[in-house]
Every structure is written in C-alpha cells, then in structure tokens.
Design a protein around this motif. Structure first.
Motif, PDB file in Angstrom:
ATOM      1  N   MET A  68      28.494  50.195  96.262  1.00 51.04           N
ATOM      2  CA  MET A  68      29.194  49.568  95.156  1.00 51.04           C
ATOM      3  C   MET A  68      30.757  49.677  95.264  1.00 51.04           C
ATOM      4  SD  MET A  68      28.287  49.837  91.139  1.00 51.04           S
ATOM      5  CE  MET A  68      26.535  49.727  91.287  1.00 51.04           C
ATOM      6  N   SER A  69      31.435  48.629  95.158  1.00 50.61           N
ATOM      7  CA  SER A  69      32.715  48.616  95.236  1.00 50.61           C
ATOM      8  C   SER A  69      33.341  49.158  94.048  1.00 50.61           C
ATOM      9  CB  SER A  69      33.408  47.033  95.166  1.00 50.61           C
ATOM     10  OG  SER A  69      32.769  46.560  96.216  1.00 50.61           O
ATOM     11  N   SER A  70      34.783  49.761  94.197  1.00 52.18           N
ATOM     12  CA  SER A  70      35.342  50.382  93.268  1.00 52.18           C
ATOM     13  C   SER A  70      35.897  49.578  92.158  1.00 52.18           C
ATOM     14  CB  SER A  70      36.387  51.155  94.074  1.00 52.18           C
ATOM     15  OG  SER A  70      37.653  50.358  94.540  1.00 52.18           O
ATOM     16  N   TRP A  71      36.356  48.252  92.265  1.00 48.35           N
ATOM     17  CA  TRP A  71      36.590  47.167  91.360  1.00 48.35           C
ATOM     18  C   TRP A  71      35.638  47.222  90.467  1.00 48.35           C
ATOM     19  CZ3 TRP A  71      33.999  42.789  90.208  1.00 48.35           C
ATOM     20  CH2 TRP A  71      33.207  42.234  91.197  1.00 48.35           C
ATOM     21  N   ILE A  72      34.331  47.355  90.553  1.00 48.53           N
ATOM     22  CA  ILE A  72      33.339  47.130  89.649  1.00 48.53           C
ATOM     23  C   ILE A  72      33.298  48.412  88.518  1.00 48.53           C
ATOM     24  CG2 ILE A  72      30.785  47.322  89.287  1.00 48.53           C
ATOM     25  CD1 ILE A  72      30.223  46.128  91.876  1.00 48.53           C
ATOM     26  N   PHE A  73      33.708  49.570  88.808  1.00 48.81           N
ATOM     27  CA  PHE A  73      33.948  50.735  88.284  1.00 48.81           C
ATOM     28  C   PHE A  73      35.284  50.478  87.276  1.00 48.81           C
ATOM     29  CE2 PHE A  73      31.747  52.818  91.503  1.00 48.81           C
ATOM     30  CZ  PHE A  73      30.290  53.114  90.650  1.00 48.81           C
ATOM     31  N   LEU A  74      36.144  49.856  87.785  1.00 48.11           N
ATOM     32  CA  LEU A  74      37.422  49.413  87.243  1.00 48.11           C
ATOM     33  C   LEU A  74      37.131  48.666  85.992  1.00 48.11           C
ATOM     34  CD1 LEU A  74      40.441  49.581  86.872  1.00 48.11           C
ATOM     35  CD2 LEU A  74      40.748  47.882  88.439  1.00 48.11           C
ATOM     36  N   MET A  75      36.414  47.551  86.421  1.00 48.80           N
ATOM     37  CA  MET A  75      36.115  46.514  85.372  1.00 48.80           C
ATOM     38  C   MET A  75      35.062  47.232  84.263  1.00 48.80           C
ATOM     39  SD  MET A  75      37.349  43.953  85.983  1.00 48.80           S
ATOM     40  CE  MET A  75      38.177  43.771  87.639  1.00 48.80           C
ATOM     41  N   LEU A  76      33.884  48.063  84.523  1.00 47.70           N
ATOM     42  CA  LEU A  76      33.441  48.804  83.352  1.00 47.70           C
ATOM     43  C   LEU A  76      34.269  49.601  82.693  1.00 47.70           C
ATOM     44  CD1 LEU A  76      30.201  49.813  85.682  1.00 47.70           C
ATOM     45  CD2 LEU A  76      30.439  47.846  83.829  1.00 47.70           C
ATOM     46  N   ALA A  77      35.309  50.537  83.442  1.00 46.28           N
ATOM     47  CA  ALA A  77      36.187  51.395  82.782  1.00 46.28           C
ATOM     48  C   ALA A  77      37.189  50.304  81.562  1.00 46.28           C
ATOM     49  CB  ALA A  77      37.159  51.968  83.780  1.00 46.28           C
ATOM     50  N   CYS A  78      37.358  49.198  81.960  1.00 45.29           N
ATOM     51  CA  CYS A  78      38.311  48.330  81.277  1.00 45.29           C
ATOM     52  C   CYS A  78      37.282  47.965  80.104  1.00 45.29           C
ATOM     53  CB  CYS A  78      38.749  47.047  81.918  1.00 45.29           C
ATOM     54  SG  CYS A  78      39.973  47.339  83.148  1.00 45.29           S
ATOM     55  N   ILE A  79      36.302  47.781  80.155  1.00 48.31           N
ATOM     56  CA  ILE A  79      35.251  47.176  79.066  1.00 48.31           C
ATOM     57  C   ILE A  79      35.008  48.702  78.201  1.00 48.31           C
ATOM     58  CG2 ILE A  79      32.700  46.786  78.415  1.00 48.31           C
ATOM     59  CD1 ILE A  79      32.607  45.339  81.133  1.00 48.31           C
ATOM     60  N   THR A  95      44.963  46.135  67.708  1.00 53.45           N
ATOM     61  CA  THR A  95      44.124  46.969  68.592  1.00 53.45           C
ATOM     62  C   THR A  95      42.756  46.136  68.553  1.00 53.45           C
ATOM     63  OG1 THR A  95      43.735  48.645  66.699  1.00 53.45           O
ATOM     64  CG2 THR A  95      45.453  49.015  68.125  1.00 53.45           C
ATOM     65  N   THR A  96      42.116  45.784  67.381  1.00 53.51           N
ATOM     66  CA  THR A  96      40.776  45.170  67.226  1.00 53.51           C
ATOM     67  C   THR A  96      40.956  43.741  68.135  1.00 53.51           C
ATOM     68  OG1 THR A  96      40.712  45.853  65.132  1.00 53.51           O
ATOM     69  CG2 THR A  96      39.002  44.062  65.624  1.00 53.51           C
ATOM     70  N   VAL A  97      41.781  43.015  68.246  1.00 52.16           N
ATOM     71  CA  VAL A  97      41.740  41.877  68.756  1.00 52.16           C
ATOM     72  C   VAL A  97      42.086  41.986  70.272  1.00 52.16           C
ATOM     73  CG1 VAL A  97      43.350  39.778  69.400  1.00 52.16           C
ATOM     74  CG2 VAL A  97      42.916  40.537  67.011  1.00 52.16           C
ATOM     75  N   ILE A  98      42.869  43.201  70.907  1.00 51.98           N
ATOM     76  CA  ILE A  98      42.774  43.270  72.014  1.00 51.98           C
ATOM     77  C   ILE A  98      41.764  44.035  72.635  1.00 51.98           C
ATOM     78  CG2 ILE A  98      44.254  44.862  73.724  1.00 51.98           C
ATOM     79  CD1 ILE A  98      46.608  44.675  71.935  1.00 51.98           C
ATOM     80  N   GLY A  99      41.184  44.886  71.898  1.00 53.15           N
ATOM     81  CA  GLY A  99      39.777  45.251  72.318  1.00 53.15           C
ATOM     82  C   GLY A  99      38.678  44.380  72.590  1.00 53.15           C
ATOM     83  N   LEU A 100      38.673  43.517  71.542  1.00 55.41           N
ATOM     84  CA  LEU A 100      37.690  42.269  71.647  1.00 55.41           C
ATOM     85  C   LEU A 100      38.144  41.641  72.914  1.00 55.41           C
ATOM     86  CD1 LEU A 100      35.417  41.027  70.071  1.00 55.41           C
ATOM     87  CD2 LEU A 100      36.935  39.623  69.154  1.00 55.41           C
ATOM     88  N   LEU A 101      39.099  41.278  73.091  1.00 55.96           N
ATOM     89  CA  LEU A 101      39.484  40.492  74.130  1.00 55.96           C
ATOM     90  C   LEU A 101      39.230  41.029  75.435  1.00 55.96           C
ATOM     91  CD1 LEU A 101      42.978  38.702  73.278  1.00 55.96           C
ATOM     92  CD2 LEU A 101      40.642  37.455  73.629  1.00 55.96           C
ATOM     93  N   ALA A 102      39.695  42.303  75.896  1.00 56.68           N
ATOM     94  CA  ALA A 102      39.330  43.134  76.825  1.00 56.68           C
ATOM     95  C   ALA A 102      37.745  43.386  77.035  1.00 56.68           C
ATOM     96  CB  ALA A 102      39.881  44.522  76.769  1.00 56.68           C
ATOM     97  N   VAL A 103      37.076  43.485  76.156  1.00 60.71           N
ATOM     98  CA  VAL A 103      35.621  43.469  76.102  1.00 60.71           C
ATOM     99  C   VAL A 103      35.127  41.979  76.562  1.00 60.71           C
ATOM    100  CG1 VAL A 103      33.290  43.569  75.027  1.00 60.71           C
ATOM    101  CG2 VAL A 103      35.112  45.217  74.587  1.00 60.71           C
ATOM    102  N   LEU A 104      35.743  41.111  76.082  1.00 61.39           N
ATOM    103  CA  LEU A 104      34.901  39.613  76.341  1.00 61.39           C
ATOM    104  C   LEU A 104      35.408  39.120  77.869  1.00 61.39           C
ATOM    105  CD1 LEU A 104      35.457  37.802  73.004  1.00 61.39           C
ATOM    106  CD2 LEU A 104      33.261  38.342  74.186  1.00 61.39           C
ATOM    107  N   VAL A 105      36.749  39.381  78.021  1.00 57.90           N
ATOM    108  CA  VAL A 105      37.153  38.951  79.684  1.00 57.90           C
ATOM    109  C   VAL A 105      36.590  39.646  80.720  1.00 57.90           C
ATOM    110  CG1 VAL A 105      39.240  38.870  81.026  1.00 57.90           C
ATOM    111  CG2 VAL A 105      39.211  38.094  78.457  1.00 57.90           C
ATOM    112  N   PHE A 106      36.641  40.968  80.544  1.00 59.55           N
ATOM    113  CA  PHE A 106      36.060  41.991  81.600  1.00 59.55           C
ATOM    114  C   PHE A 106      34.538  41.722  81.688  1.00 59.55           C
ATOM    115  CE2 PHE A 106      40.014  44.266  80.940  1.00 59.55           C
ATOM    116  CZ  PHE A 106      40.698  43.543  82.264  1.00 59.55           C
TER     117      PHE A 106
END
Length: 62
Positions: free
Chosen positions: A1-12, A35-46
């Motif tokens: 598994m690529s390391s970028w997948i773990f990075l995306m999961l860490a961002c979520i 912080t709520t808006v930034i967290g929501l956007l991070a979860v949705l985008v990634f």
C-alpha cells in the motif's frame, strides 16, 4: 500500500479531531466555528479523494 494512502487517512483523522475539539470554556471558544468548518472540509475533501481514486483503480482493473 502506498504511503500517500496513509497520509490521506491521517488527514481524515485530523479532520475528525478538529470536529471533536472541545474549545468551550477556553479563550479559544471564539474560533470553534472555524475549526468545525475546517474539520468538516478536511474530512469531506480527503474522503472524496480516496473514493474517487478507489473507483478509478477498480475501473482500470476491468
């Protein structure tokens, strides 16, 4: 598994952490909506990025 997948999961996970960050009663309570808006956007985008990459990977295999 690529390391970028773990990075995306860490961002979520970081997005979920921002969503559950208890700021009430502190001097940072004013930035709670931000912080709520930034967290929501991070979860949705990634999450959407990982879903799209997964679907493209499946269609490439067919």
């Amino acid at each position: 598994m690529s390391s970028w997948i773990f990075l995306m999961l860490a961002c979520i996970l970081a997005g979920f952490a921002l969503l559950n960050l208890p700021l009430s009663g502190t001097f940072l309570a004013g930035i709670d909506p931000i912080t709520t808006v930034i967290g929501l956007l991070a979860v949705l985008v990634f999450s959407l990025y990982l879903i799209i990459k997964g679907v493209l990977f499946i269609f490439r295999k067919l």
